[in-house]
Design an enzyme around this catalytic site. Structure first.
Site: not given
Ligand code: BG6
Ligand code: MG
Length: 217
Positions: A8, A10, A46-47, A116, A118
């Site tokens: 993972d 983040d 994680g969500v 994510s 990102n």
């Molecule tokens: C996860 C984070 O890795 O990515 C979450 O733990 C976050 O907190 C999710 O909501 C989505 O991320 P992003 O960057 O696409 O908004």
């Molecule tokens: Mg995480």
């Protein structure tokens, strides 16, 4: 036998919790919500982005249309992306890069499995990207953790059977996703938060992690 490790991103490889928190807090303030706390932010770990928005909107008395919710999530992401511009290799969590290097030396393939969208930009900005064989991220999936989709995609990109993969996670949703993917899992953080995981450690800097034992399992 473990042949691929799927990290993972983040909270496991990179410290972004604070930036997510600041971006959600700014959105909450825009919406007149003044009591959004770091405890609320912990529930967003994680969500997906839309599920995270729900945690913020629980604190609001208004009901919003689906389009407004999409716009709010987009606005939070703009705030988050602004904050990511200051991200450097200093955001890499202790012993994360060293762990990847160690596993590569043991001929383990390395993937990232993050919901994510990102994730590629974060890997690029922190300089971790060249250490990673394959990336599965929010741009590849329809369903977020606890659904196993992102981990199954990461294993497929590595060309590995899920049963030969280990997931390293800090969130409950992520450990549930690893279980659903029939992968082994190493949970980081307090053991009581993730009793379902096969292995536990405080962080990747925890000297109790026995990689040779885990790989041989
Ligand atoms: C996860 C984070 O890795 O990515 C979450 O733990 C976050 O907190 C999710 O909501 C989505 O991320 P992003 O960057 O696409 O908004
Ligand atoms: Mg995480």
């Amino acid at each position: 036998m473990i042949k691929g490790v799927i990290f993972d991103l983040d909270g496991v490889l990179v410290s972004t919790d604070k930036l997510h928190y600041l971006a959600w807090k700014r959105l909450a303030q825009d919406l007149g919500i003044t009591d959004f706390t770091e405890q609320d932010n912990a529930r967003q770990r994680g969500v997906s982005r839309m599920a995270s928005l729900q945690v913020v909107l629980e604190k609001s008395n208004h009901s919003y249309t689906d389009q407004e919710k999409i716009d709010f999530a987009e606005r939070k992401n703009q705030y988050y992306v602004e904050l990511l511009e200051s991200l450097t290799e200093k955001a890499i969590l202790p012993n994360a890069a060293e762990t990847i290097v160690l596993l590569r030396k043991k001929n383990i393939q390395i993937a990232v499995g993050s919901v994510s969208k990102n994730a590629p930009a974060i890997l690029q900005r922190t300089g971790l990207l060249p250490l990673i064989d394959k990336v599965g991220c929010g741009l590849d999936i329809i369903r977020s953790k606890p659904d196993p989709e992102v981990f199954l995609i990461a294993a497929k990109k590595l060309g590995q059977n899920p049963k030969n993969c280990l997931v390293v996670e800090d969130s409950e949703a992520g450990i549930q996703a690893a279980k659903a993917a029939e992968m082994k899992s190493l949970a980081l953080g307090p053991e009581k938060e993730n009793p379902l995981a096969d292995y536990h450690a405080v962080s990747l800097a925890d000297p109790s992690i026995n990689w040779d034992m885990i790989i041989a399992s």
